[in-house]
Motif scaffolding. Structure first.
Motif, short mmCIF file in Angstrom:
data_model
loop_
_atom_site.label_atom_id
_atom_site.label_comp_id
_atom_site.label_asym_id
_atom_site.label_seq_id
_atom_site.Cartn_x
_atom_site.Cartn_y
_atom_site.Cartn_z
N TRP A 183 0.57 -1.31 0.21
CA TRP A 183 -0.18 -0.17 -0.03
C TRP A 183 0.81 1.19 -0.02
O TRP A 183 0.58 2.41 -0.04
CB TRP A 183 -0.81 -0.10 1.49
N GLY A 184 2.38 1.52 0.01
CA GLY A 184 3.62 2.26 0.22
C GLY A 184 3.33 3.18 1.40
O GLY A 184 2.92 2.97 1.98
N THR A 185 2.79 4.14 1.31
CA THR A 185 2.90 5.73 1.82
C THR A 185 0.98 5.75 2.59
O THR A 185 0.93 6.25 3.33
CB THR A 185 3.45 6.86 0.92
N LYS A 186 0.37 5.76 1.37
CA LYS A 186 -1.28 5.21 2.30
C LYS A 186 -1.17 4.49 3.46
O LYS A 186 -1.56 4.81 4.17
CB LYS A 186 -1.95 5.06 1.28
N GLY A 187 -0.22 2.72 3.04
CA GLY A 187 -0.23 2.13 3.99
C GLY A 187 0.58 2.30 5.34
O GLY A 187 0.32 1.61 6.78
#
Length: 446
Positions: A189-193
């Motif tokens: 989920w990248g930076t959202k995660g």
């Protein structure tokens, strides 16, 4: 809380109890941010790491407002506890929590409505835009628990429970680490995660703090009759806490400026290296914050009880500890820095440059603790002018000045030299403030 022991017990033991718990707490809090960087670097690469760094100036607004209320309230609460005035302290507690709820709602709405123009203003490029926006949006949707966690932690410590304040942060940090691994590495989920993991951590910290004041063994209680905004007390809180807000805001402004200058002279890889250097120095800065925050309620108790000589001894102990820790950490960075930097996913071809720049960035570390300690000291005894000059002089004036001037002659390298230049030169500002304080109050530190 045994106020008599705090005011009359063994000074080293009292100092160690408050400061050690605070230091452990802020180290765990730093892990919040650092683990985000490590997992984002490993899971999303240098563009993701740069995206978090680009979003950070906006995040400092939430951090600053939380500390505006928390540091201001805890300073006043400590003094009122020292004066045995529990009603005033509980009115401050209720006013601050009520005000945070209103401010949090406003920040959530603003964050959602103006996300795109803010992300563009922060300097996001096509390869970092989505990473920056994802991190920004999630953090602002978590504004209320983020504010409460940052405000409740110093208040719990001021209430005489430094160990619980450490547990608050520790529980959040552990949850953040586990969820970072799940959201960023496993689910991609990248930076959202990373932002979701951080949000879950602050929610857990907030729950612990609220339970403590609502039904725990707290000295102060969050009472229904005081759960309303007392405008006169809130003004005092804001006045005292303003320096903490400005410190966080200045961090955001400086990072925003430095990001834009780096893009003028460099590229995304330079932003990623700058982000790693920022994570590295934040470890020591947060140690300084932890030491000074642990000292603050003790200064407030003694100031309220008019125990001035003992208060000055606490200040001396704190200054010596801050300097020694700064020297030790800088030495460790010089010898073992490459191993640490590798954790952030920096590619092998960039590692030597990242190591060199990070060491340069942190050269002024032994001086930072002096500035933070004296800023917290002046804040604790309500010398707000001195507190603001000491803290803002280093961050706003010197860092911005050197960040603008040095790259003209040194290119992107100038940004990394701006940090130690401002840290070292801040001692001259501090000297002037101490002289002014001595002349005005005729109250030397003895």
């Amino acid at each position: 809380m045994n106020l008599n022991y705090i005011l009359n017990g063994n000074l080293i033991k009292v100092w160690t109890k408050f400061v050690s718990a605070s230091v452990v707490g802020v180290i765990l809090s730093t892990i919040y941010t650092m683990v985000d960087g490590i997992f984002v670097g490993q899971g999303a690469g240098e563009a993701g790491l740069a995206g978090v760094n680009l979003a950070w100036p906006a995040v400092t607004i939430i951090l600053g407002i939380g500390l505006l209320f928390g540091a201001g309230a805890s300073s006043l609460v400590s003094i009122y506890i020292g004066q045995h005035n529990q009603d005033k302290a509980e009115q401050i507690l209720g006013s601050v929590i009520k005000a945070i709820l209103y401010v949090g709602i406003i920040l959530m709405i603003l964050g959602f409505v103006i996300a795109d123009p803010i992300v563009k203003f922060l300097g996001a490029t096509p390869d970092t835009y989505q990473y920056t926006k994802d991190y920004f949006l999630v953090i602002y949707m978590m504004a209320i628990p983020y504010l409460l966690a940052n405000a409740l932690n110093p208040l719990v410590r001021a209430d005489g429970s430094p160990n619980l304040s450490m547990i608050m942060v520790g529980a959040g940090a552990i949850g953040n680490i586990v969820l970072d691994w799940l959201f960023v590495i496993e689910l991609g989920w990248g930076t959202k995660g990373a932002a979701l993991a951080t949000g879950a951590g602050v929610i857990l910290s907030t729950i612990i703090g609220l339970c403590y004041f609502l039904g725990g063994k707290s000295h102060l209680k969050l009472k229904r009759e005081y759960f309303k905004i007392n405008s006169s007390l809130l003004k005092e809180v804001i006045k005292v806490g303003f320096v903490s807000f400005m410190i966080q805001l200045s961090i955001g402004v400086v990072i925003l400026l430095q990001n834009k200058i780096i893009y003028r002279y460099g590229n995304t890889a330079d932003i990623a290296i700058f982000s790693v250097a920022g994570y590295t120095i934040s470890l020591y800065i947060q140690l300084c914050v932890g030491i000074s925050q642990g000292m603050q309620p003790l200064i407030g108790y003694h100031f309220g009880a008019d125990s001035i000589k003992r208060m000055h001894k606490l200040l001396k102990i704190t200054l010596i500890a801050s300097i020694i820790i700064g020297i030790v950490l800088l030495t460790c960075l010089i010898y073992y820095g490459e191993y640490f930097i590798q954790l952030f996913g920096i590619t092998p071809d960039l590692l030597p440059l990242a190591y060199k720049r990070t060491v340069i960035f942190c050269l002024g570390s032994p001086f930072i603790g002096i500035v933070y300690t004296m800023g917290a000291y002046y804040q604790s005894i309500h010398r707000n002018l001195e507190a603001n000059i000491v803290s803002i002089g280093r961050s706003f004036v010197l860092q911005i000045l050197f960040s603008i001037l040095l790259p003209i002659y040194m290119g992107v390298e100038g940004i990394f030299y701006a940090q130690p230049f401002s840290d070292i030169c801040s001692i001259f500002i501090l000297g002037g403030v101490m002289l002014y304080s001595y002349i005005k109050y005729n109250n030397p530190i003895d």
